[in-house]
Design a protein around this motif. Structure first.
Motif, PDB file in Angstrom:
ATOM      1  N   ARG A   1      -4.824 -53.863  23.785  1.00 44.27           N
ATOM      2  CA  ARG A   1      -5.365 -52.504  23.944  1.00 44.27           C
ATOM      3  C   ARG A   1      -5.942 -52.299  25.339  1.00 44.27           C
ATOM      4  O   ARG A   1      -5.872 -51.195  25.893  1.00 44.27           O
ATOM      5  N   ASP A   2      -6.509 -53.349  25.954  1.00 48.00           N
ATOM      6  CA  ASP A   2      -7.017 -53.231  27.326  1.00 48.00           C
ATOM      7  C   ASP A   2      -5.878 -52.971  28.306  1.00 48.00           C
ATOM      8  O   ASP A   2      -6.024 -52.191  29.251  1.00 48.00           O
ATOM      9  N   LEU A   3      -4.746 -53.628  28.103  1.00 50.58           N
ATOM     10  CA  LEU A   3      -3.570 -53.408  28.950  1.00 50.58           C
ATOM     11  C   LEU A   3      -3.100 -51.956  28.819  1.00 50.58           C
ATOM     12  O   LEU A   3      -2.850 -51.284  29.817  1.00 50.58           O
ATOM     13  N   LEU A   4      -3.012 -51.470  27.585  1.00 46.47           N
ATOM     14  CA  LEU A   4      -2.574 -50.095  27.352  1.00 46.47           C
ATOM     15  C   LEU A   4      -3.538 -49.097  27.982  1.00 46.47           C
ATOM     16  O   LEU A   4      -3.117 -48.135  28.623  1.00 46.47           O
ATOM     17  N   GLU A   5      -4.840 -49.334  27.822  1.00 48.38           N
ATOM     18  CA  GLU A   5      -5.848 -48.430  28.386  1.00 48.38           C
ATOM     19  C   GLU A   5      -5.849 -48.480  29.915  1.00 48.38           C
ATOM     20  O   GLU A   5      -5.960 -47.439  30.569  1.00 48.38           O
ATOM     21  N   ALA A   6      -5.722 -49.671  30.483  1.00 50.83           N
ATOM     22  CA  ALA A   6      -5.759 -49.821  31.943  1.00 50.83           C
ATOM     23  C   ALA A   6      -4.635 -49.045  32.618  1.00 50.83           C
ATOM     24  O   ALA A   6      -4.792 -48.577  33.748  1.00 50.83           O
ATOM     25  N   HIS A   7      -3.518 -48.905  31.920  1.00 54.02           N
ATOM     26  CA  HIS A   7      -2.365 -48.202  32.501  1.00 54.02           C
ATOM     27  C   HIS A   7      -2.135 -46.832  31.862  1.00 54.02           C
ATOM     28  O   HIS A   7      -1.074 -46.242  32.044  1.00 54.02           O
ATOM     29  N   GLU A   8      -3.161 -46.362  31.123  1.00 57.58           N
ATOM     30  CA  GLU A   8      -3.119 -45.048  30.484  1.00 57.58           C
ATOM     31  C   GLU A   8      -1.838 -44.851  29.672  1.00 57.58           C
ATOM     32  O   GLU A   8      -1.159 -43.829  29.793  1.00 57.58           O
ATOM     33  N   LEU A   9      -1.516 -45.846  28.849  1.00 53.64           N
ATOM     34  CA  LEU A   9      -0.316 -45.808  28.021  1.00 53.64           C
ATOM     35  C   LEU A   9      -0.669 -45.266  26.647  1.00 53.64           C
ATOM     36  O   LEU A   9      -1.528 -45.808  25.963  1.00 53.64           O
ATOM     37  N   ASN A  10      -0.008 -44.202  26.254  1.00 52.92           N
ATOM     38  CA  ASN A  10      -0.263 -43.578  24.963  1.00 52.92           C
ATOM     39  C   ASN A  10       1.035 -43.485  24.183  1.00 52.92           C
ATOM     40  O   ASN A  10       2.092 -43.231  24.746  1.00 52.92           O
ATOM     41  N   GLY A  11       0.916 -43.655  22.892  1.00 43.07           N
ATOM     42  CA  GLY A  11       2.074 -43.534  22.027  1.00 43.07           C
ATOM     43  C   GLY A  11       1.700 -43.943  20.619  1.00 43.07           C
ATOM     44  O   GLY A  11       0.532 -44.178  20.310  1.00 43.07           O
ATOM     45  N   GLU A  12       2.691 -44.046  19.793  1.00 44.84           N
ATOM     46  CA  GLU A  12       2.489 -44.449  18.396  1.00 44.84           C
ATOM     47  C   GLU A  12       2.926 -45.886  18.154  1.00 44.84           C
ATOM     48  O   GLU A  12       2.396 -46.564  17.280  1.00 44.84           O
TER      49      GLU A  12
END
Length: 155
Positions: free
Chosen positions: A70-81
């Protein structure tokens, strides 16, 4: 003699973890850039977490260290399902992003203090905190433990 030295050098290089400057993880999909290529050093820049848990493919409990997905996704502003995780051998599985929000799922870079290499489930192994949640001791989650992870596609 030269053949022996060459063979010895090849063995040493094969056992050595990937160079820190080479990309080890590619992220594509719902991102502003076409793709993100991350090196081992980039992944070490994320906050690191330690996780002690048993797995279905190793003996006993092991200590894993790495970054929270989740930190990786948040750091790169990655959103999805969903994230489609792909391994070196082309194994692919869809993982709901909600898994990363509900559980401390890590991208393990080491196990028991030893850096993971492609020979031993590395360079990245998706590891769930299996021992902390009874619901994670289910085959549906076991299939999401992607080792030799090379890419994430966010949808």
């Amino acid at each position: 003699m030269i053949r022996l030295l060459s063979f010895s050098l090849l063995i040493l290089l094969a056992a050595h973890p990937l160079a820190a400057s080479e990309p080890v993880l590619t992220v594509t999909g719902a991102i502003t850039n076409d793709k993100i290529k991350l090196t081992h050093d980039n992944l070490l820049e994320l906050p690191q977490k330690q996780l002690i848990t048993a797995t279905t493919v190793t003996d006993g409990r092991s200590t894993f260290e790495g970054f929270l997905i989740r930190d990786l996704l948040e750091a790169h502003e990655l959103n999805g399902e969903v994230v489609v995780a792909r391994a070196l051998n082309d194994y692919q599985i869809e993982i709901p992003i909600s898994d990363f929000e509900r559980f401390d799922v890590i991208g393990a870079l080491s196990m028991d203090g030893v850096a993971l290499s492609p020979r031993d489930k590395g360079p990245i192994w998706i590891v769930y905190p299996r021992d902390d949640h009874a619901e994670l001791q289910d085959i549906r989650y076991d299939t999401r433990w992607v080792w030799q992870l090379i890419s994430l596609h966010v949808q």
